[in-house]
Enzyme design. Structure first.
Site, PDB file in Angstrom:
ATOM      1  N   SER A  59      16.334  20.438 -16.904  1.00 15.56           N
ATOM      2  CA  SER A  59      15.088  21.367 -17.056  1.00 15.56           C
ATOM      3  C   SER A  59      15.369  22.602 -17.792  1.00 15.56           C
ATOM      4  O   SER A  59      16.608  23.178 -17.655  1.00 15.56           O
ATOM      5  CB  SER A  59      14.459  21.924 -15.679  1.00 15.56           C
ATOM      6  OG  SER A  59      13.526  22.841 -15.811  1.00 15.56           O
ATOM      7  N   GLU A 112      10.517   7.653 -16.710  1.00 15.11           N
ATOM      8  CA  GLU A 112       9.138   8.201 -16.787  1.00 15.11           C
ATOM      9  C   GLU A 112       8.538   7.930 -18.226  1.00 15.11           C
ATOM     10  O   GLU A 112       7.197   7.685 -18.477  1.00 15.11           O
ATOM     11  CB  GLU A 112       9.249   9.776 -16.850  1.00 15.11           C
ATOM     12  CG  GLU A 112       9.972  10.116 -15.245  1.00 15.11           C
ATOM     13  CD  GLU A 112       9.897  11.587 -15.269  1.00 15.11           C
ATOM     14  OE1 GLU A 112       8.933  12.387 -15.744  1.00 15.11           O
ATOM     15  OE2 GLU A 112      11.040  12.100 -14.815  1.00 15.11           O
ATOM     16  N   LYS A 161      17.556  20.784 -11.730  1.00 18.53           N
ATOM     17  CA  LYS A 161      17.026  19.663 -11.928  1.00 18.53           C
ATOM     18  C   LYS A 161      17.676  18.342 -12.441  1.00 18.53           C
ATOM     19  O   LYS A 161      18.617  18.849 -13.369  1.00 18.53           O
ATOM     20  CB  LYS A 161      15.576  19.677 -12.878  1.00 18.53           C
ATOM     21  CG  LYS A 161      14.430  20.702 -11.991  1.00 18.53           C
ATOM     22  CD  LYS A 161      13.926  19.992 -10.805  1.00 18.53           C
ATOM     23  CE  LYS A 161      13.346  18.735 -11.143  1.00 18.53           C
ATOM     24  NZ  LYS A 161      12.194  19.040 -12.046  1.00 18.53           N
ATOM     25  N   HIS A 199       0.709  -1.115   0.100  1.00 21.32           N
ATOM     26  CA  HIS A 199       0.112   0.003   0.078  1.00 21.32           C
ATOM     27  C   HIS A 199       0.908   1.219   0.031  1.00 21.32           C
ATOM     28  O   HIS A 199       0.614   2.445   0.458  1.00 21.32           O
ATOM     29  CB  HIS A 199      -0.914  -0.047   1.204  1.00 21.32           C
ATOM     30  CG  HIS A 199      -1.860  -1.389   1.353  1.00 21.32           C
ATOM     31  ND1 HIS A 199      -2.834  -1.497   0.897  1.00 21.32           N
ATOM     32  CD2 HIS A 199      -1.385  -2.370   2.022  1.00 21.32           C
ATOM     33  CE1 HIS A 199      -3.426  -2.609   1.099  1.00 21.32           C
ATOM     34  NE2 HIS A 199      -2.585  -3.084   1.886  1.00 21.32           N
TER      35      HIS A 199
END
Length: 525
Positions: free
Chosen positions: A338, A351, A344, A217
């Site tokens: 970025s 992804e 970043k 969970h």
């Protein structure tokens, strides 16, 4: 002036200007403003014309190989809409393989001469050479890969080429090509799966003994070895390869010779062509042979499950690379930045693995929807099975390759992980096992440990920090040996069931996978 402004806003300038010009009876076109010329040129293509000059007259179209009963050729719009050569030309190698096997069979059966067979085979070799050298011209008016190759063969060798389509339809021809293509694609995907499995097993071997929090969970559950978790991915991928092998076995039956749907009255030998192309046997029912797309549905279903597995890996690694977890650091070589935020460092490959899974699943849904309402046997709708399949294979192969690349370029942050381990009472279940071994029923043990955790919360400490007196206040069964069961390392040591996260169990699993994947453990550090 106000009314003029209002009029100019409501009516485009070139219409108001043309109205003025028409009232002035202008006969010399040179007096028309440049703007008017632009307006005229904009609309001129919409005018109808009856001109039939030699410059605009359409060139006669090549007669289709199937065009004997037709008086008129198809329109350009229909031709453009129905062509498939723009995507099915990648079947060329398999189409040529099938044609060679078919021509050889026709010669053996006395349906064409051996001289004609030799001319056909030589011509097909030349066409394949031209295709691979980039010299072959694919023509839309020849519709598809089959017609392009057959027409080019006729141009090359003449009359013998016209005999090649004896006892064959494009219906069984395309299915033969497609099954051969899918068979090769499956082999490539299985190879990519193995490459990722090797990368994951090597990653596990290089992180021996590292304990991480296990989650259910997305809440901390029990301590597990990182190696154990990585091997879970390896097991999933192994099932993926197994599904593809099962699919390969079922698709490896030859439709060639089924013709349009009913077979043929000519004395062909379907077993000969089947064997020549490496199939298990000919398909037994000619109607089924030309209408079946189960093999594609099964293939894309297997790819979709792979995509889901890779997406789950991607999700986990994206989370672990975040500042909140900090469990892994991807190298610069598999990260992106970025355009606005200088600090970043994003795990973009994983992804996109997560994102591209949607494409692969979508390809399967497209095929399911395509097939769901089709009557037997062949229908032109089935031309639409190629592009989703090609896309699924290309996408899943890329996902597997980049996942392996990412796995080879990440570092696990031991100190950050060890710092995170104490939180969450990961050893609570092992403490319950301790009580069971002392003869306490599990449900009672569960309650005692639950109250022990509550006591820890009130004291802001871990289970191993409780005194023996604290524990005995909860149950007199607790004794000094309880401290051998609590703490994450002690908890992991106590796991002993087959397939568990215990040190010995995981070591056995790693040995098995290293042997299966032919990994030299001594090269891993």
């Amino acid at each position: 002036m106000e009314s003029l402004r209002s009029s100019s806003l409501q009516t485009p300038f070139f219409f108001s200007q043309s109205t003025v010009l028409s009232n002035k009876s202008v006969s010399n076109p040179r007096t028309i403003s440049p703007l008017m010329h632009r307006a005229k040129s904009r609309f001129e293509p919409l005018r109808c014309t009856t001109s039939h000059s030699s410059e605009t007259e359409a060139k006669p179209k090549e007669t289709k190989l199937w065009g004997g009963r037709f008086e008129d050729s198809v329109t350009d719009i229909v031709e453009k809409f129905t062509e498939s050569i723009s995507f099915d030309k990648q079947l060329y190698k398999h189409d040529i393989m099938g044609s060679k096997a078919h021509a050889s069979m026709l010669a053996e059966q006395g349906l064409i001469s051996f001289s004609d067979r030799d001319s056909i085979l030589k011509g097909l070799d030349e066409i394949e050479r031209r295709i691979e050298a980039g010299e072959f011209v694919w023509r839309t008016d020849r519709e598809d890969v089959h017609m392009n190759i057959e027409a080019a063969l006729t141009d090359l060798v003449g009359e013998p080429a016209k005999k090649l389509h004896t006892a064959r339809s494009r219906n069984d021809q395309v299915l033969t090509d497609f099954r051969l293509w899918c068979r090769d694609a499956i082999d490539r995907i299985i190879s990519s799966i193995r490459h990722l499995q090797v990368a994951l097993v090597k990653l596990a071997l290089n992180n021996e003994g590292l304990i991480i929090p296990g989650y259910t969970h997305l809440q901390r559950a029990q301590p597990v070895l990182l190696q154990h978790l990585l091997l879970a991915y390896v097991e999933q991928l192994d099932r993926d390869a197994g599904r593809l092998l099962d699919c390969r076995a079922r698709l490896n039956f030859c439709p060639l010779g089924a013709c349009a749907l009913a077979g043929t009255g000519l004395p062909i030998d379907r077993f000969m062509t089947s064997e020549a192309l490496g199939f298990t046997a000919p398909m037994r029912n000619s109607i089924d042979a030309v209408s079946d797309r189960d093999f594609v549905l099964e293939f894309l279903s297997a790819n979709s499950i792979i995509a889901v597995h890779l997406s789950r890996i991607g999700e986990e690694w994206v989370l672990w690379a975040s500042e909140e977890f900090g469990f892994i650091t991807p190298s610069d070589s598999v990260s992106t930045g970025s355009s606005i935020m200088p600090q970043k460092k994003n795990p973009d490959p994983m992804e996109l693995v997560r994102g591209k899974s949607a494409r692969v699943i979508g390809d399967l849904v497209t095929l399911l929807t395509l097939c769901k309402g089709l009557p037997l046997a062949y229908n032109r709708d089935l031309q639409e099975d190629k592009e989703p399949t090609f896309d699924s294979v290309k996408t899943i192969t890329g996902m597997l390759e980049v996942s392996a690349e990412f796995a080879q370029n990440i570092t696990f942050n031991d100190k950050r992980i060890q710092k995170a381990l104490p939180a969450g009472y990961l050893d609570a279940t092992t403490l319950a096992d301790y009580l069971v071994k002392k003869g306490i029923p599990f449900r009672t043990s569960h309650d005692i440990v639950g109250r022990s955790v509550a006591l820890c919360v009130s004291k802001n400490c871990q289970l191993q920090d409780l005194s023996l007196e604290d524990m005995r206040n909860l149950s007199p069964v607790f004794d000094n040996d309880v401290y051998e069961f609590i703490g994450v390392e002690n908890a992991v040591k106590k796991f002993s069931s087959y397939g568990s996260t215990g040190f010995a169990c995981v070591a056995d699993q790693l040995d098995d996978w290293a042997a299966k994947l032919e990994i030299n453990k001594s090269t891993c550090h």
